[in-house]
Motif scaffolding. Structure first.
Motif, PDB file in Angstrom:
ATOM      1  N   PRO A  78    -111.449  95.421  42.516  1.00  0.00           N
ATOM      2  CA  PRO A  78    -113.327  94.003  43.040  1.00  0.00           C
ATOM      3  C   PRO A  78    -113.068  92.620  43.257  1.00  0.00           C
ATOM      4  CG  PRO A  78    -112.400  94.558  40.461  1.00  0.00           C
ATOM      5  CD  PRO A  78    -111.998  95.010  41.366  1.00  0.00           C
ATOM      6  N   VAL A  79    -114.186  92.046  43.641  1.00  0.00           N
ATOM      7  CA  VAL A  79    -113.444  90.981  44.412  1.00  0.00           C
ATOM      8  C   VAL A  79    -113.548  88.847  42.694  1.00  0.00           C
ATOM      9  CG1 VAL A  79    -113.760  88.274  45.516  1.00  0.00           C
ATOM     10  CG2 VAL A  79    -114.115  90.671  46.495  1.00  0.00           C
ATOM     11  N   HIS A  80    -112.487  89.200  42.165  1.00  0.00           N
ATOM     12  CA  HIS A  80    -113.001  88.089  41.176  1.00  0.00           C
ATOM     13  C   HIS A  80    -112.629  86.555  42.072  1.00  0.00           C
ATOM     14  CE1 HIS A  80    -110.467  85.393  38.666  1.00  0.00           C
ATOM     15  NE2 HIS A  80    -111.369  86.511  37.727  1.00  0.00           N
ATOM     16  N   THR A  81    -112.322  86.053  42.448  1.00  0.00           N
ATOM     17  CA  THR A  81    -112.415  84.409  43.206  1.00  0.00           C
ATOM     18  C   THR A  81    -112.630  84.236  44.579  1.00  0.00           C
ATOM     19  OG1 THR A  81    -110.855  84.213  41.240  1.00  0.00           O
ATOM     20  CG2 THR A  81    -111.187  82.618  43.261  1.00  0.00           C
ATOM     21  N   ALA A  82    -113.371  84.320  44.869  1.00  0.00           N
ATOM     22  CA  ALA A  82    -113.848  83.324  46.579  1.00  0.00           C
ATOM     23  C   ALA A  82    -113.780  82.125  46.740  1.00  0.00           C
ATOM     24  CB  ALA A  82    -114.719  84.538  47.108  1.00  0.00           C
ATOM     25  N   ILE A  83    -112.562  81.549  47.568  1.00  0.00           N
ATOM     26  CA  ILE A  83    -112.957  80.435  48.060  1.00  0.00           C
ATOM     27  C   ILE A  83    -112.465  80.028  49.075  1.00  0.00           C
ATOM     28  CG2 ILE A  83    -110.668  78.382  47.834  1.00  0.00           C
ATOM     29  CD1 ILE A  83    -108.391  80.249  46.677  1.00  0.00           C
ATOM     30  N   TYR A  84    -113.075  79.118  50.077  1.00  0.00           N
ATOM     31  CA  TYR A  84    -114.180  78.799  50.482  1.00  0.00           C
ATOM     32  C   TYR A  84    -113.898  77.383  51.300  1.00  0.00           C
ATOM     33  CZ  TYR A  84    -117.796  81.243  49.463  1.00  0.00           C
ATOM     34  OH  TYR A  84    -119.740  81.267  49.045  1.00  0.00           O
ATOM     35  N   THR A  85    -112.809  77.979  52.485  1.00  0.00           N
ATOM     36  CA  THR A  85    -111.845  76.683  52.719  1.00  0.00           C
ATOM     37  C   THR A  85    -112.861  75.579  53.449  1.00  0.00           C
ATOM     38  OG1 THR A  85    -111.625  77.252  55.179  1.00  0.00           O
ATOM     39  CG2 THR A  85    -110.666  77.779  53.347  1.00  0.00           C
ATOM     40  N   HIS A  86    -114.213  75.349  54.364  1.00  0.00           N
ATOM     41  CA  HIS A  86    -115.354  75.010  54.062  1.00  0.00           C
ATOM     42  C   HIS A  86    -116.295  75.220  54.298  1.00  0.00           C
ATOM     43  CE1 HIS A  86    -113.526  76.407  57.818  1.00  0.00           C
ATOM     44  NE2 HIS A  86    -114.445  76.086  58.448  1.00  0.00           N
ATOM     45  N   GLY A  87    -117.598  74.995  54.586  1.00  0.00           N
ATOM     46  CA  GLY A  87    -119.195  75.354  54.141  1.00  0.00           C
ATOM     47  C   GLY A  87    -119.489  75.779  55.824  1.00  0.00           C
ATOM     48  N   HIS A  88    -119.138  76.023  56.734  1.00  0.00           N
ATOM     49  CA  HIS A  88    -119.627  76.503  57.933  1.00  0.00           C
ATOM     50  C   HIS A  88    -119.621  78.095  57.847  1.00  0.00           C
ATOM     51  CE1 HIS A  88    -117.922  73.352  60.911  1.00  0.00           C
ATOM     52  NE2 HIS A  88    -118.658  73.029  60.098  1.00  0.00           N
ATOM     53  N   ILE A  89    -120.694  78.441  58.426  1.00  0.00           N
ATOM     54  CA  ILE A  89    -121.611  80.124  58.120  1.00  0.00           C
ATOM     55  C   ILE A  89    -120.355  81.054  58.230  1.00  0.00           C
ATOM     56  CG2 ILE A  89    -123.374  78.570  58.321  1.00  0.00           C
ATOM     57  CD1 ILE A  89    -124.046  80.138  61.259  1.00  0.00           C
ATOM     58  N   ASP A  90    -119.384  80.629  59.241  1.00  0.00           N
ATOM     59  CA  ASP A  90    -118.439  81.330  59.435  1.00  0.00           C
ATOM     60  C   ASP A  90    -117.221  81.951  58.959  1.00  0.00           C
ATOM     61  OD1 ASP A  90    -117.517  78.555  60.479  1.00  0.00           O
ATOM     62  OD2 ASP A  90    -116.788  80.237  62.133  1.00  0.00           O
ATOM     63  N   HIS A  91    -117.280  80.838  57.334  1.00  0.00           N
ATOM     64  CA  HIS A  91    -116.434  81.334  56.663  1.00  0.00           C
ATOM     65  C   HIS A  91    -116.992  81.574  54.752  1.00  0.00           C
ATOM     66  CE1 HIS A  91    -112.874  79.610  59.134  1.00  0.00           C
ATOM     67  NE2 HIS A  91    -114.526  79.104  59.785  1.00  0.00           N
ATOM     68  N   ALA A  92    -117.896  80.751  54.695  1.00  0.00           N
ATOM     69  CA  ALA A  92    -119.092  81.050  53.682  1.00  0.00           C
ATOM     70  C   ALA A  92    -119.859  81.609  53.421  1.00  0.00           C
ATOM     71  CB  ALA A  92    -119.021  79.337  52.681  1.00  0.00           C
ATOM     72  N   PHE A  93    -120.693  82.274  54.225  1.00  0.00           N
ATOM     73  CA  PHE A  93    -121.729  83.538  54.205  1.00  0.00           C
ATOM     74  C   PHE A  93    -121.674  84.934  54.244  1.00  0.00           C
ATOM     75  CE2 PHE A  93    -123.154  79.273  55.192  1.00  0.00           C
ATOM     76  CZ  PHE A  93    -124.286  79.032  54.827  1.00  0.00           C
ATOM     77  N   VAL A 100    -117.728  95.191  45.426  1.00  0.00           N
ATOM     78  CA  VAL A 100    -118.164  96.450  45.491  1.00  0.00           C
ATOM     79  C   VAL A 100    -118.988  96.749  43.915  1.00  0.00           C
ATOM     80  CG1 VAL A 100    -115.629  96.857  45.663  1.00  0.00           C
ATOM     81  CG2 VAL A 100    -116.213  96.551  43.357  1.00  0.00           C
ATOM     82  N   GLU A 101    -119.323  98.090  44.496  1.00  0.00           N
ATOM     83  CA  GLU A 101    -120.434  98.097  43.595  1.00  0.00           C
ATOM     84  C   GLU A 101    -120.838  98.438  42.040  1.00  0.00           C
ATOM     85  OE1 GLU A 101    -123.875 101.493  43.130  1.00  0.00           O
ATOM     86  OE2 GLU A 101    -122.073 102.119  44.470  1.00  0.00           O
ATOM     87  N   GLY A 102    -121.328  97.237  41.522  1.00  0.00           N
ATOM     88  CA  GLY A 102    -121.063  97.596  39.493  1.00  0.00           C
ATOM     89  C   GLY A 102    -120.192  95.864  39.569  1.00  0.00           C
ATOM     90  N   GLN A 103    -120.165  95.527  39.876  1.00  0.00           N
ATOM     91  CA  GLN A 103    -118.851  94.299  39.841  1.00  0.00           C
ATOM     92  C   GLN A 103    -119.406  93.304  39.314  1.00  0.00           C
ATOM     93  OE1 GLN A 103    -116.546  92.826  43.933  1.00  0.00           O
ATOM     94  NE2 GLN A 103    -116.838  91.352  41.941  1.00  0.00           N
ATOM     95  N   ALA A 104    -118.657  92.390  38.154  1.00  0.00           N
ATOM     96  CA  ALA A 104    -118.693  91.172  38.419  1.00  0.00           C
ATOM     97  C   ALA A 104    -119.556  90.298  39.302  1.00  0.00           C
ATOM     98  CB  ALA A 104    -118.452  90.794  36.645  1.00  0.00           C
ATOM     99  N   ALA A 105    -120.046  89.206  38.664  1.00  0.00           N
ATOM    100  CA  ALA A 105    -120.442  88.175  39.824  1.00  0.00           C
ATOM    101  C   ALA A 105    -118.958  87.753  39.802  1.00  0.00           C
ATOM    102  CB  ALA A 105    -121.079  87.327  39.070  1.00  0.00           C
ATOM    103  N   PRO A 106    -117.965  87.344  40.687  1.00  0.00           N
ATOM    104  CA  PRO A 106    -117.453  86.349  41.626  1.00  0.00           C
ATOM    105  C   PRO A 106    -117.293  85.157  40.980  1.00  0.00           C
ATOM    106  CG  PRO A 106    -117.791  86.720  43.877  1.00  0.00           C
ATOM    107  CD  PRO A 106    -119.051  87.663  42.525  1.00  0.00           C
TER     108      PRO A 106
END
Length: 422
Positions: A78-93, A100-106
């Motif tokens: 599962p995804v534990h942590t996501a790091i957004y390098t910046h807020g553009h739509i091709d990086h943070a959306f 994965v199905e059923g995973q806790a919110a990252p």
């Protein structure tokens, strides 16, 4: 042709690190132990840790699914942590596609200015749609952007943790260093994993002239960008995962060279622009003409997306304000009135266009000035509209950067749009 587009890029990888250009798509490529990089529209780096995956960037909603499918062939964590390098739509959306199905919110981590960015997007969705239509579609009303972009005020997964200057994270025993760096955006982050010697730059490196001069977008910061690149060069990174294009894998000398070359390129533009501003603060267009633009044969400094002249203009905007420096443009007459007067003096809008066509082979910029006045003086004249559209189509075909090409294509489309609506 294979009916599954994902299979065509999932196996791709750069054969030569110097071929990892801006438009490269490929992956997932294993760039270090338990670390993968993929790029489709933009780059995503995935780190396998004991607690789950750490993602640096998540792509855009349009392409994230294909990148996630490729990654899931390697790991089902599962995804534990996501790091957004910046807020553009091709990086943070694109985060939803990687969960994965059923995973806790990252956990989602970003620089603190990102919250203001998303609020700005929410306040100006139609403006964003139009400028992105021009930049990427070459017209004001590309349906792909008018439909999709309007939904992009906030990502589905907003940051759950903000930081200001720097932040150290430990996820499953793997350390990550996050550093703020104003560059293409004021909310940018670069990420270094010292254990694996992997550097994730976001759009601070894109295999092209840095996007530090975008004509339609918010202020860029090439001076701070250069400082950040020099700090990255001191990490000793062996692998570089960029915001666009392919990775540089296990080649610390090349990584350092790319970072230092790009920093020097930006510093030269800033210093040369300030030197001209200091020489009497001439009108802005004269500053642009007087700055000697640096050139480089390096594949990571080619004008495929942005270009050096636009960066000069961004430096001027920061230091010089909005007024061009021309007295008549402080409180100008309406353009249509100026165009009508010039047309009358020249023998009519048709005469302006004829002269523009004559000038085009040897002075295209001057030709376009006259073409604009012709169209503004006679916006409903089909012959003028067609002539102006042809001129801008020709100019767009001569350009190298995506921005210049598409903005001129947009000008051509706009001239013809006037014709169809009249």
């Amino acid at each position: 042709m294979d009916e599954n587009p994902a299979s065509q890029w999932m196996s791709a990888s750069p054969q030569d690190p110097l071929e990892a250009k801006f438009f490269w798509t490929g992956g997932p490529v294993e760039v270090a132990a338990d670390t993968w990089f993929a790029s489709l529209g933009s780059g995503v780096t995935a780190f396998d840790t004991r607690d789950g995956l750490v993602l640096v960037d998540t792509g855009t909603r349009l392409f994230a699914g294909e990148m996630a499918d490729g990654l899931r062939a390697r790991t089902d964590l599962p995804v534990h942590t996501a790091i957004y390098t910046h807020g553009h739509i091709d990086h943070a959306f694109g985060l939803d596609a990687f969960l994965v199905e059923g995973q806790a919110a990252p956990h989602v981590v970003a620089q603190e200015r990102m919250a203001e960015r998303f609020a700005r997007y929410a306040r100006s969705p139609r403006h964003n749609a139009t400028v992105n239509s021009r930049q990427f579609g070459g017209r004001d009303d590309d349906p792909a952007f008018q439909g999709e972009e309007l939904r992009f005020g906030y990502p589905t997964h907003e940051p759950t943790r903000y930081y200001q200057h720097s932040l150290e994270l430990d996820v499953g025993g793997t350390a990550f260093e996050l550093h703020a760096c104003r560059g293409e955006t004021d909310d940018h982050t670069w990420v270094y994993c010292p254990e694996r010697r992997v550097l994730c730059t976001g759009d601070l490196i894109i295999w092209g002239v840095p996007n530090a001069g975008n004509p339609q977008k918010a202020q860029r910061y090439p001076w701070d960008w250069a400082k950040g690149l020099r700090a990255m060069a001191e990490t000793g990174a062996a692998t570089l995962c960029p915001g666009h294009g392919g990775p540089v894998v296990n080649d610390p000398r090349l990584v350092r060279r790319i970072l230092q070359d790009t920093a020097a390129f930006l510093e030269e533009i800033v210093n040369r622009t300030l030197a001209v501003l200091e020489d009497g603060s001439p009108p802005h267009v004269d500053v642009v003409r007087r700055v000697k633009l640096p050139e480089s044969a390096a594949p990571w400094l080619q004008p495929v997306y942005d270009e050096a002249e636009f960066i000069v203009r961004n430096v001027i905007r920061y230091y010089g304000g909005w007024w061009s420096g021309r007295p008549s443009e402080l409180k100008p007459s309406p353009r249509a009135d100026v165009a009508a007067e010039l047309a009358a003096l020249s023998g009519g809008p048709g005469a302006l266009l004829v002269r523009a066509v004559e000038l085009a082979p040897h002075d295209m910029p001057l030709a376009c000035h006259l073409a604009d006045y012709a169209l503004e003086a006679a916006p409903d004249d089909p012959a003028i509209a067609e002539g102006v559209a042809a001129l801008y189509t020709d100019r767009g075909a001569r350009e190298t950067s995506l921005m210049a090409t598409n903005l001129y294509r947009s000008a051509a489309a706009g001239a013809l749009k006037r014709l169809s609506s009249s």
